[in-house]
Scaffold this motif. Structure first.
Motif, PDB file in Angstrom:
ATOM      1  N   TYR A 160      12.974  -4.205   3.089  1.00  0.00           N
ATOM      2  CA  TYR A 160      11.679  -4.894   1.619  1.00  0.00           C
ATOM      3  C   TYR A 160      10.970  -5.746   2.725  1.00  0.00           C
ATOM      4  O   TYR A 160      10.809  -6.113   3.627  1.00  0.00           O
ATOM      5  CB  TYR A 160      12.937  -5.451   1.404  1.00  0.00           C
ATOM      6  CG  TYR A 160      12.141  -6.563   1.101  1.00  0.00           C
ATOM      7  CD1 TYR A 160      11.808  -6.281  -1.296  1.00  0.00           C
ATOM      8  CD2 TYR A 160      11.594  -7.512   0.736  1.00  0.00           C
ATOM      9  CE1 TYR A 160      11.377  -7.098  -2.063  1.00  0.00           C
ATOM     10  CE2 TYR A 160      10.996  -8.442   0.140  1.00  0.00           C
ATOM     11  CZ  TYR A 160      10.638  -8.215  -0.952  1.00  0.00           C
ATOM     12  OH  TYR A 160      10.704  -9.723  -1.773  1.00  0.00           O
ATOM     13  N   ALA A 162       6.992  -8.045   1.055  1.00  0.00           N
ATOM     14  CA  ALA A 162       6.213  -8.338  -0.225  1.00  0.00           C
ATOM     15  C   ALA A 162       5.743  -9.096   0.317  1.00  0.00           C
ATOM     16  O   ALA A 162       5.621 -10.233   0.586  1.00  0.00           O
ATOM     17  CB  ALA A 162       6.735  -7.950  -1.095  1.00  0.00           C
ATOM     18  N   TYR A 187      11.110  -0.197  -0.244  1.00  0.00           N
ATOM     19  CA  TYR A 187      10.276  -0.726  -1.107  1.00  0.00           C
ATOM     20  C   TYR A 187       9.196  -1.678  -0.286  1.00  0.00           C
ATOM     21  O   TYR A 187       9.983  -2.964   0.642  1.00  0.00           O
ATOM     22  CB  TYR A 187      11.415  -1.866  -1.684  1.00  0.00           C
ATOM     23  CG  TYR A 187      10.093  -3.102  -3.052  1.00  0.00           C
ATOM     24  CD1 TYR A 187       9.934  -1.646  -3.956  1.00  0.00           C
ATOM     25  CD2 TYR A 187       9.553  -4.140  -2.202  1.00  0.00           C
ATOM     26  CE1 TYR A 187       8.605  -2.890  -4.982  1.00  0.00           C
ATOM     27  CE2 TYR A 187       8.767  -4.660  -2.909  1.00  0.00           C
ATOM     28  CZ  TYR A 187       7.880  -4.217  -4.678  1.00  0.00           C
ATOM     29  OH  TYR A 187       6.957  -4.410  -4.915  1.00  0.00           O
ATOM     30  N   TYR A 189       4.895  -4.007  -0.697  1.00  0.00           N
ATOM     31  CA  TYR A 189       4.045  -4.056  -1.207  1.00  0.00           C
ATOM     32  C   TYR A 189       3.230  -5.220  -0.979  1.00  0.00           C
ATOM     33  O   TYR A 189       3.236  -5.867  -0.503  1.00  0.00           O
ATOM     34  CB  TYR A 189       5.218  -4.591  -2.897  1.00  0.00           C
ATOM     35  CG  TYR A 189       3.984  -5.145  -4.115  1.00  0.00           C
ATOM     36  CD1 TYR A 189       3.586  -3.915  -4.976  1.00  0.00           C
ATOM     37  CD2 TYR A 189       2.965  -6.509  -4.125  1.00  0.00           C
ATOM     38  CE1 TYR A 189       2.161  -4.352  -5.857  1.00  0.00           C
ATOM     39  CE2 TYR A 189       2.229  -6.770  -4.878  1.00  0.00           C
ATOM     40  CZ  TYR A 189       1.917  -5.551  -6.135  1.00  0.00           C
ATOM     41  OH  TYR A 189       1.279  -6.255  -7.268  1.00  0.00           O
ATOM     42  N   TYR A 191      -0.281  -7.265  -1.691  1.00  0.00           N
ATOM     43  CA  TYR A 191      -0.498  -7.271  -2.759  1.00  0.00           C
ATOM     44  C   TYR A 191      -2.273  -7.805  -1.994  1.00  0.00           C
ATOM     45  O   TYR A 191      -2.646  -8.146  -1.084  1.00  0.00           O
ATOM     46  CB  TYR A 191       0.175  -8.645  -2.954  1.00  0.00           C
ATOM     47  CG  TYR A 191      -0.948 -10.301  -3.974  1.00  0.00           C
ATOM     48  CD1 TYR A 191      -0.894  -9.503  -5.408  1.00  0.00           C
ATOM     49  CD2 TYR A 191      -1.720 -10.732  -3.822  1.00  0.00           C
ATOM     50  CE1 TYR A 191      -1.630 -10.969  -6.020  1.00  0.00           C
ATOM     51  CE2 TYR A 191      -2.468 -11.606  -3.922  1.00  0.00           C
ATOM     52  CZ  TYR A 191      -2.412 -11.453  -5.300  1.00  0.00           C
ATOM     53  OH  TYR A 191      -3.219 -12.354  -6.783  1.00  0.00           O
ATOM     54  N   LYS A 221       3.721 -10.190  -8.276  1.00  0.00           N
ATOM     55  CA  LYS A 221       5.107 -10.248  -8.405  1.00  0.00           C
ATOM     56  C   LYS A 221       5.527 -11.317  -9.203  1.00  0.00           C
ATOM     57  O   LYS A 221       5.843 -12.336  -8.301  1.00  0.00           O
ATOM     58  CB  LYS A 221       6.228  -9.626  -7.522  1.00  0.00           C
ATOM     59  CG  LYS A 221       5.646  -7.785  -6.770  1.00  0.00           C
ATOM     60  CD  LYS A 221       5.451  -6.753  -8.250  1.00  0.00           C
ATOM     61  CE  LYS A 221       4.810  -5.220  -7.813  1.00  0.00           C
ATOM     62  NZ  LYS A 221       4.846  -4.277  -8.879  1.00  0.00           N
ATOM     63  N   LEU A 226      10.674  -9.917  -7.772  1.00  0.00           N
ATOM     64  CA  LEU A 226      11.509  -9.766  -6.372  1.00  0.00           C
ATOM     65  C   LEU A 226      12.544 -10.188  -5.213  1.00  0.00           C
ATOM     66  O   LEU A 226      12.997  -9.582  -4.272  1.00  0.00           O
ATOM     67  CB  LEU A 226      10.007 -10.670  -5.315  1.00  0.00           C
ATOM     68  CG  LEU A 226       8.761 -10.799  -5.231  1.00  0.00           C
ATOM     69  CD1 LEU A 226       7.617 -11.489  -4.310  1.00  0.00           C
ATOM     70  CD2 LEU A 226       8.758  -9.031  -5.116  1.00  0.00           C
TER      71      LEU A 226
END
Length: 319
Positions: A160, A162, A187, A189, A191, A221, A226
Motif C-alpha cells: 500500500y 498513497a 494499491y 496512488y 497524488y 482521497k 485510505l
C-alpha cells in the motif's frame, strides 16, 4: 484546562486533535494556522510569510475571545504565527504556557530565533531537530482512532502506498514493488495537485520521463477510503522526505493498524516499536524483501500501541 489550539487544516487531523483534547477534559478553541480562503493565499503564506504574518495577526485577533482565560496556547506548524502575534498573545493571556509542535522538520519549517525564545516549550517529530538543539523535545506523531485495528479483514493487496508525487518517490516505490513482482496486486496512488502542475513538472524535468499521467491521481482521497485500503493491505511502503528523519504519519498509522512497513528511513530502528519482522529498512535489513513478507507480524506490548494513540499523544503534547 482551557486551550487555544492553532494548527493546519490537514485531512481532518486538526479535528482529531481537538476531540482528543476535549476527551481529556480540556476546553478547546481552535483556529487554522493561516487564513487562506483560496490556493493563492496558501502560496503567499508559503513563500512570503514575512508579509502574510501581518495578515494572520489581524485575522486571529479579530476572532479570538479576549475574555478567555487560557491555560495553554498550542501552535502546530504555525506558518502564519509570527513574533508580533506571540508577544500579543502573551500580553493578552499572561498565565498561558506557549507550546510549539513541529510535525515538519525545522529544515522545512523553521522558527526565527526571536519566535523560538517566546515559546515555553518547543517539540518536534524529527529526532535530528532535537539533537541540534537540546531545548527541543522529541515527540513522534500519532495515529487517530480510526486507525486502531478493530478486526482482521481479508488482505487484497501486497503493498500500500498513497502519497504526494515529489522527488524520487515514483521510482522508489516502483522499485520496491518490482522486487517482489508476481506475488500479488498492490494499491499505489501518486497524488498531484493538478494536471497543469503535472505537465509543468514533466516539462522542467522534475518527474521521470516514463511516468504517464494515467498513473497519477488528482483527487485527494478521504481518510476513510485510505483507512479501508490500508486495512486490506499486507505492507505499507514509506519514503520519507530527504530533509527529515521524523517518522511520517503513514508509518505511525501502519503501527496502529498492525501492518508491516517497508521504509527508507533508518531512524525507525531507534523507536520502541521497531521489530525486524514488522519493519523492513531498505539497505539495512538482514534478509530479503521476499523473506520479510513471509515472516509473521509480531504483536507488540499494548503499552507501545497506547503510547502512539492520539488520546495519549495529546497529553504528551500539552505537558
Amino acid at each position: 484546562m482551557k486551550i487555544l489550539l492553532i494548527t493546519p487544516e490537514f485531512f481532518g487531523y486538526e479535528c482529531a486533535i481537538k476531540q482528543a483534547l476535549i476527551k481529556s477534559e480540556c476546553e478547546v478553541d481552535w483556529y487554522p494556522h493561516i487564513d487562506a480562503p483560496n490556493n493563492l493565499y496558501k502560496v503567499f503564506y508559503r513563500f512570503f510569510s514575512f508579509i502574510m504574518k501581518a495578515h494572520y495577526y489581524r485575522y486571529l485577533l479579530s476572532r479570538i475571545s479576549y475574555d478567555s482565560d487560557y491555560d495553554k496556547i498550542v501552535v502546530i506548524k504555525g506558518e502564519g504565527v509570527g513574533q508580533k502575534l506571540l508577544m500579543k498573545l502573551k500580553s493578552l493571556f499572561p498565565k498561558a504556557e506557549l507550546i510549539f509542535y513541529n510535525w515538519d522538520s525545522f529544515k522545512n519549517n523553521s522558527l526565527l530565533p526571536a519566535e523560538f525564545h517566546l515559546y515555553d516549550k518547543v517539540k518536534s517529530f524529527d529526532g535530528d531537530d532535537c539533537k541540534e538543539n537540546n531545548k527541543v523535545e522529541h515527540l513522534a506523531l500519532f495515529y487517530s482512532n480510526e486507525f486502531k485495528l478493530d478486526k482482521a479483514v481479508n488482505v487484497d493487496f501486497v503493498f500500500y502506498f498513497a502519497g504526494t508525487l515529489h522527488s524520487n518517490r515514483y521510482k522508489d516505490v516502483k522499485d520496491v514493488v518490482s522486487l517482489v513482482e508476481g506475488t500479488g496486486k498492490s494499491y499505489i496512488y501518486f497524488y498531484c495537485q493538478s494536471r497543469p502542475i503535472f505537465y509543468l513538472k514533466k516539462l522542467f524535468g522534475k518527474l521521470p520521463k516514463e511516468l504517464s499521467i494515467t498513473e497519477v491521481g488528482f483527487d485527494k482521497k478521504s481518510k476513510e477510503e485510505l483507512r479501508v485500503l490500508l486495512l486490506k493491505s499486507n505492507c505499507v511502503i514509506d519514503f520519507s522526505h530527504y530533509l527529515q528523519v521524523g517518522l511520517t504519519m503513514r508509518t505511525i498509522e501502519a503501527l496502529g493498524m498492525k501492518k508491516k512497513i517497508v521504509t527508507n528511513n533508518s531512524s525507525v530502528i531507534n523507536y520502541d516499536f521497531y521489530n525486524e519482522n514488522n519493519i523492513y529498512v531498505l539497505g539495512e535489513s538482514s534478509f530479503t524483501l521476499d523473506e520479510f513478507l513471509l515472516k509473521p507480524y509480531i504483536d507488540l506490548p499494548d503499552a507501545i500501541y497506547k503510547k502512539y494513540d492520539i488520546d495519549n499523544w495529546v497529553v504528551r503534547l500539552i505537558n
